[in-house]
Motif scaffolding. Structure first.
Motif, mmCIF file in Angstrom:
data_model
loop_
_atom_site.group_PDB
_atom_site.id
_atom_site.type_symbol
_atom_site.label_atom_id
_atom_site.label_comp_id
_atom_site.label_asym_id
_atom_site.label_seq_id
_atom_site.Cartn_x
_atom_site.Cartn_y
_atom_site.Cartn_z
ATOM 1 N N LYS A 105 0.832 -1.204 0.000
ATOM 2 C CA LYS A 105 0.000 0.000 0.000
ATOM 3 C C LYS A 105 0.866 1.254 0.000
ATOM 4 N N HIS A 106 1.910 1.246 0.829
ATOM 5 C CA HIS A 106 2.812 2.396 0.899
ATOM 6 C C HIS A 106 3.463 2.655 -0.462
ATOM 7 N N MET A 109 0.948 4.101 -2.936
ATOM 8 C CA MET A 109 0.462 5.434 -2.601
ATOM 9 C C MET A 109 1.551 6.506 -2.600
ATOM 10 N N ASN A 110 2.821 6.093 -2.627
ATOM 11 C CA ASN A 110 3.882 7.085 -2.462
ATOM 12 C C ASN A 110 4.962 7.087 -3.532
ATOM 13 N N LYS A 114 1.275 7.958 -8.085
ATOM 14 C CA LYS A 114 0.689 7.738 -6.762
ATOM 15 C C LYS A 114 -0.818 7.490 -6.852
ATOM 16 N N LEU A 115 -1.261 6.438 -6.179
ATOM 17 C CA LEU A 115 -2.680 6.129 -6.096
ATOM 18 C C LEU A 115 -3.232 6.642 -4.775
ATOM 19 N N SER A 116 -4.524 6.942 -4.758
ATOM 20 C CA SER A 116 -5.166 7.362 -3.509
ATOM 21 C C SER A 116 -5.425 6.128 -2.646
ATOM 22 N N ARG A 117 -5.717 6.350 -1.374
ATOM 23 C CA ARG A 117 -6.035 5.240 -0.462
ATOM 24 C C ARG A 117 -7.241 4.457 -0.995
ATOM 25 N N VAL A 120 -6.193 2.270 -3.928
ATOM 26 C CA VAL A 120 -5.435 1.107 -3.475
ATOM 27 C C VAL A 120 -6.362 0.085 -2.834
#
Length: 151
Positions: A105-106, A109-110, A114-117, A120
Motif C-alpha cells: 500500500k505504501h 500510494m507514495n 501515486k494512487l489514492s487510499r 489502493v
C-alpha cells in the motif's frame, strides 16, 4: 499494422491521434509524447525524440500510418508487467516472493504514479488480496496485467 494490433486497438490509437494531432498530423516531439502518454505508454524524452526523427516526413510531419509504426516499435520495448515485477522484486529484500500488504500500500500510494487510499483499497479488493496479509507480487502483477474482459 493490422497484423500487429487488433482493430479495437487501432481505433483507440486513431481516436487519440486525431484528437491531439493538428490537422491530422503531428509536427513536434511534444505532441507525439502527449499522444503516446494519453494512450498509457511511458516513452522517455530520448525515445520520443528518436521516434520523431526516424518517422518524420520531409515536410516535418508524422501521419497516422507512421504513428502506428511508432506505436508498434515502442510496444516491443515497453513491458509494464516486467517493469512492475522488477520494482517489486527490488523491494523484496529477503527474496521471499511476497511483500507485506502495508508495504505494498505504501509503495502504491507514495512512489511513481501515486494512487489514492481509495484506489489502493479498490485494487486490493478487485484482485482478492488482504491489505493486512502478505502480497505475492508475481500473482499481483499477473492480475494487474490481465486485460479486463470486454463483454
Amino acid at each position: 499494422m493490422a497484423r500487429f494490433f487488433s482493430q479495437q486497438k487501432i481505433d483507440e490509437f486513431k481516436e487519440c491521434f486525431y484528437f491531439h494531432a493538428k490537422k491530422g498530423q503531428v509536427t513536434n516531439e511534444a505532441d507525439l509524447s502527449i499522444i503516446m502518454r494519453s494512450l498509457f505508454y511511458s516513452p522517455t524524452k530520448e525515445e520520443v525524440s528518436k521516434y520523431f526523427k526516424k518517422h518524420v516526413s520531409s515536410d516535418g510531419r508524422i501521419d497516422f500510418a507512421s504513428f502506428l509504426d511508432i506505436m508498434h516499435e515502442h510496444s516491443k520495448v515497453e513491458n509494464c508487467a516486467r517493469e512492475l515485477l522488477a520494482g517489486f522484486t527490488a523491494q523484496d529484500v529477503h527474496k521471499r516472493g511476497y511483500i507485506p500488504g502495508a508495504e505494498m500500500k505504501h509503495i502504491l500510494m507514495n512512489l511513481g504514479e501515486k494512487l489514492s487510499r481509495h484506489e489502493v483499497d479498490s485494487l486490493f479488493q478487485s484482485v482478492g488480496l488482504s491489505p493486512h496479509g502478505q502480497v505475492p507480487y508475481n500473482d499481483f502483477v499477473k492480475a494487474m496485467a490481465t486485460p479486463v474482459p470486454d463483454y
